[in-house]
Design a protein around this motif. Sequence first.
Motif, PDB file in Angstrom:
ATOM      1  N   CYS A 194       0.831  -1.198   0.000  1.00 23.21           N
ATOM      2  CA  CYS A 194       0.000   0.000   0.000  1.00 23.21           C
ATOM      3  C   CYS A 194       0.871   1.255   0.000  1.00 23.21           C
ATOM      4  O   CYS A 194       0.618   2.200  -0.759  1.00 23.21           O
ATOM      5  N   LEU A 195       1.913   1.256   0.820  1.00 17.30           N
ATOM      6  CA  LEU A 195       2.789   2.424   0.908  1.00 17.30           C
ATOM      7  C   LEU A 195       3.590   2.632  -0.365  1.00 17.30           C
ATOM      8  O   LEU A 195       3.896   3.773  -0.746  1.00 17.30           O
ATOM      9  N   GLN A 196       3.933   1.565  -1.036  1.00 14.69           N
ATOM     10  CA  GLN A 196       4.674   1.684  -2.297  1.00 14.69           C
ATOM     11  C   GLN A 196       3.867   2.422  -3.353  1.00 14.69           C
ATOM     12  O   GLN A 196       4.425   3.081  -4.235  1.00 14.69           O
ATOM     13  N   ALA A 197       2.542   2.335  -3.250  1.00 14.81           N
ATOM     14  CA  ALA A 197       1.696   3.041  -4.204  1.00 14.81           C
ATOM     15  C   ALA A 197       1.806   4.553  -4.025  1.00 14.81           C
ATOM     16  O   ALA A 197       1.596   5.313  -4.965  1.00 14.81           O
ATOM     17  N   VAL A 198       2.111   4.985  -2.795  1.00 17.32           N
ATOM     18  CA  VAL A 198       2.326   6.413  -2.540  1.00 17.32           C
ATOM     19  C   VAL A 198       3.774   6.787  -2.831  1.00 17.32           C
ATOM     20  O   VAL A 198       4.053   7.780  -3.509  1.00 17.32           O
ATOM     21  N   LEU A 199       4.694   5.978  -2.351  1.00 17.27           N
ATOM     22  CA  LEU A 199       6.124   6.260  -2.498  1.00 17.27           C
ATOM     23  C   LEU A 199       6.652   5.613  -3.778  1.00 17.27           C
ATOM     24  O   LEU A 199       7.534   4.751  -3.736  1.00 17.27           O
ATOM     25  N   SER A 200       6.105   6.022  -4.884  1.00 17.81           N
ATOM     26  CA  SER A 200       6.454   5.403  -6.168  1.00 17.81           C
ATOM     27  C   SER A 200       7.964   5.390  -6.364  1.00 17.81           C
ATOM     28  O   SER A 200       8.625   6.418  -6.319  1.00 17.81           O
ATOM     29  N   GLY A 201       8.510   4.191  -6.567  1.00 18.87           N
ATOM     30  CA  GLY A 201       9.937   4.054  -6.810  1.00 18.87           C
ATOM     31  C   GLY A 201      10.798   4.077  -5.570  1.00 18.87           C
ATOM     32  O   GLY A 201      12.022   4.104  -5.665  1.00 18.87           O
ATOM     33  N   HIS A 202      10.164   4.069  -4.398  1.00 19.32           N
ATOM     34  CA  HIS A 202      10.934   4.113  -3.147  1.00 19.32           C
ATOM     35  C   HIS A 202      10.522   2.933  -2.274  1.00 19.32           C
ATOM     36  O   HIS A 202      10.012   3.089  -1.161  1.00 19.32           O
ATOM     37  N   GLU A 203      10.759   1.744  -2.808  1.00 20.87           N
ATOM     38  CA  GLU A 203      10.346   0.519  -2.129  1.00 20.87           C
ATOM     39  C   GLU A 203      11.018   0.353  -0.773  1.00 20.87           C
ATOM     40  O   GLU A 203      10.402  -0.140   0.185  1.00 20.87           O
ATOM     41  N   ASP A 204      12.284   0.759  -0.671  1.00 18.88           N
ATOM     42  CA  ASP A 204      13.003   0.615   0.603  1.00 18.88           C
ATOM     43  C   ASP A 204      12.349   1.448   1.701  1.00 18.88           C
ATOM     44  O   ASP A 204      12.215   0.995   2.851  1.00 18.88           O
ATOM     45  N   ALA A 205      11.938   2.670   1.347  1.00 15.47           N
ATOM     46  CA  ALA A 205      11.288   3.537   2.326  1.00 15.47           C
ATOM     47  C   ALA A 205       9.946   2.956   2.741  1.00 15.47           C
ATOM     48  O   ALA A 205       9.599   2.945   3.928  1.00 15.47           O
ATOM     49  N   ALA A 206       9.186   2.460   1.782  1.00 15.17           N
ATOM     50  CA  ALA A 206       7.885   1.855   2.081  1.00 15.17           C
ATOM     51  C   ALA A 206       8.053   0.646   2.984  1.00 15.17           C
ATOM     52  O   ALA A 206       7.288   0.447   3.935  1.00 15.17           O
ATOM     53  N   SER A 207       9.070  -0.156   2.713  1.00 19.05           N
ATOM     54  CA  SER A 207       9.321  -1.343   3.514  1.00 19.05           C
ATOM     55  C   SER A 207       9.733  -0.976   4.937  1.00 19.05           C
ATOM     56  O   SER A 207       9.275  -1.598   5.912  1.00 19.05           O
ATOM     57  N   ALA A 208      10.553   0.079   5.075  1.00 12.33           N
ATOM     58  CA  ALA A 208      11.006   0.511   6.400  1.00 12.33           C
ATOM     59  C   ALA A 208       9.830   1.010   7.238  1.00 12.33           C
ATOM     60  O   ALA A 208       9.724   0.703   8.431  1.00 12.33           O
ATOM     61  N   LEU A 209       8.933   1.742   6.608  1.00 11.91           N
ATOM     62  CA  LEU A 209       7.765   2.247   7.330  1.00 11.91           C
ATOM     63  C   LEU A 209       6.828   1.104   7.721  1.00 11.91           C
ATOM     64  O   LEU A 209       6.295   1.077   8.832  1.00 11.91           O
ATOM     65  N   ALA A 210       6.639   0.163   6.811  1.00 12.92           N
ATOM     66  CA  ALA A 210       5.774  -0.988   7.107  1.00 12.92           C
ATOM     67  C   ALA A 210       6.333  -1.806   8.269  1.00 12.92           C
ATOM     68  O   ALA A 210       5.576  -2.319   9.106  1.00 12.92           O
ATOM     69  N   THR A 211       7.651  -1.907   8.334  1.00 15.06           N
ATOM     70  CA  THR A 211       8.280  -2.625   9.440  1.00 15.06           C
ATOM     71  C   THR A 211       7.940  -1.961  10.770  1.00 15.06           C
ATOM     72  O   THR A 211       7.634  -2.644  11.765  1.00 15.06           O
ATOM     73  N   GLU A 212       7.967  -0.629  10.812  1.00 12.24           N
ATOM     74  CA  GLU A 212       7.650   0.084  12.050  1.00 12.24           C
ATOM     75  C   GLU A 212       6.182  -0.069  12.421  1.00 12.24           C
ATOM     76  O   GLU A 212       5.837  -0.193  13.599  1.00 12.24           O
ATOM     77  N   VAL A 213       5.314  -0.072  11.417  1.00 18.17           N
ATOM     78  CA  VAL A 213       3.883  -0.229  11.674  1.00 18.17           C
ATOM     79  C   VAL A 213       3.596  -1.558  12.360  1.00 18.17           C
ATOM     80  O   VAL A 213       2.778  -1.651  13.271  1.00 18.17           O
ATOM     81  N   HIS A 214       4.293  -2.613  11.939  1.00 25.78           N
ATOM     82  CA  HIS A 214       4.014  -3.961  12.455  1.00 25.78           C
ATOM     83  C   HIS A 214       4.977  -4.392  13.568  1.00 25.78           C
ATOM     84  O   HIS A 214       4.873  -5.516  14.054  1.00 25.78           O
ATOM     85  N   ARG A 215       5.860  -3.520  13.972  1.00 26.81           N
ATOM     86  CA  ARG A 215       6.807  -3.851  15.037  1.00 26.81           C
ATOM     87  C   ARG A 215       6.095  -3.903  16.388  1.00 26.81           C
ATOM     88  O   ARG A 215       5.218  -3.088  16.678  1.00 26.81           O
ATOM     89  N   ASP A 216       6.470  -4.861  17.234  1.00 25.93           N
ATOM     90  CA  ASP A 216       5.971  -4.892  18.608  1.00 25.93           C
ATOM     91  C   ASP A 216       6.699  -3.812  19.406  1.00 25.93           C
ATOM     92  O   ASP A 216       7.931  -3.799  19.446  1.00 25.93           O
ATOM     93  N   VAL A 217       5.953  -2.926  20.015  1.00 27.28           N
ATOM     94  CA  VAL A 217       6.534  -1.798  20.739  1.00 27.28           C
ATOM     95  C   VAL A 217       5.996  -1.790  22.162  1.00 27.28           C
ATOM     96  O   VAL A 217       4.792  -1.952  22.387  1.00 27.28           O
ATOM     97  N   SER A 218       6.883  -1.628  23.126  1.00 20.60           N
ATOM     98  CA  SER A 218       6.474  -1.467  24.518  1.00 20.60           C
ATOM     99  C   SER A 218       7.339  -0.371  25.124  1.00 20.60           C
ATOM    100  O   SER A 218       8.522  -0.580  25.407  1.00 20.60           O
ATOM    101  N   PHE A 219       6.751   0.802  25.285  1.00 23.50           N
ATOM    102  CA  PHE A 219       7.508   1.956  25.782  1.00 23.50           C
ATOM    103  C   PHE A 219       7.865   1.770  27.248  1.00 23.50           C
ATOM    104  O   PHE A 219       7.038   1.365  28.062  1.00 23.50           O
ATOM    105  N   SER A 220       9.105   2.073  27.568  1.00 24.02           N
ATOM    106  CA  SER A 220       9.586   1.927  28.937  1.00 24.02           C
ATOM    107  C   SER A 220      10.415   3.149  29.317  1.00 24.02           C
ATOM    108  O   SER A 220      11.272   3.592  28.555  1.00 24.02           O
ATOM    109  N   SER A 221      10.135   3.704  30.475  1.00 20.41           N
ATOM    110  CA  SER A 221      10.888   4.843  30.988  1.00 20.41           C
ATOM    111  C   SER A 221      10.553   5.008  32.456  1.00 20.41           C
ATOM    112  O   SER A 221       9.411   4.780  32.876  1.00 20.41           O
TER     113      SER A 221
END
Length: 375
Positions: free
Chosen positions: A112-139
């Motif tokens: 889906c992101l590649q459709a916006v970031l035409s020709g920037h597959e690496d950027a789309a993949s990096a963003l998708a990784t963050e979307v699906h990453r397990d995150v647990s904020f700690s401080s």
Amino acid sequence: MSGVEEQASLLRVLINCAEKAANIARICRSNEQLLALLVQEKIGSEANERFEHDFKTLADVLIQETIKHEVGALFPAMKDAILGEESPNFTNQLGESVTIAVGATEEDTAACLQAVLSGHEDAASALATEVHRDVSFSSEKLGEIAQLPDELDYGNLGIWIDPIDATAEYISGDTMFTDFPGITSTGLDCVTVLIGVYERDTGVPVMGVVAQPFGEKLEENVYSSSMFWGVCLPTVRAHNCDFEARDENRRLGIFSSSEQSDILQRFLDLGYEFAFSAGAGHKALKVITHEVDVYLLSKGSTFKWDTCAPQAILRALGGDVLDYAASVAEQKAVPLKYLIEDAEADADWKRNAGGIISVRNVDVVDELLAKLAEQ
């Protein structure tokens, strides 16, 4: 997940969503070429009339849709009442309209992101990784997360999201300081992620999370989040916002640089000093952190997504966010409410049309309202 575990986890889910949002914001901001690709000017009804140019970014839309996806999946009773600032529609460089959606898998989201970031597959993949990453904020500053009551009715809860408040600051990144240490006028410090929970039957905000994606600078162009939360329910009042006042012998108000001069004069007559800063969420946060006493905006240029999260936190602290016009007219505190049925009678129901007054201590309100009502 059992019912009790689910109920106890909503605040934690929102905090983790805010941190995921901050991660996405930082990644999008870390590469100027990528940032330039992501920016799209808002037009028509989406634009904020206060600004000559208003912008939305893919980061805005992606963050909003990520929060909606995660909260909706874990709390299906809330799914249809998760509202945000941004339209999920984005136009790519070819002029094609793409609806941003979080897919079932990282690969689906990347496509889906590649459709916006035409020709920037690496950027789309990096963003998708963050979307699906397990995150647990700690401080250490996060404090002990409040346990919510077992009887909380999730079907009666809604959410307002502002995925990136102070988008213009996010894009430019130029920092200017006020005369008050720790309070910036413009810059990345003004950027906030706002997630507010309200009761659908009463319109009262009951839970809020405010994150600063660029809250703590670790090294050049490397940041970590500052995270603030509050819960104000009949049986639970908790927060992580125990801050001492800047100086009890000084009064400080924070305003937009466009605030009316006669309003400022009335504050001056009451002995207030002024700071001017960007970002509605940021200015409300300065009230939360006890760095200023009041944030007032007389114009109706903020929206429900700007105020729901800060108001919930302020309510947990004994403060509130008030309707400026109604409070002055009635000479009493009139808190903002978030009733969805207002949409049927008012086309502009998302806007805080009467302006706002944010206070950490409601005891200061009577004096303020009396002064503001003077002819």
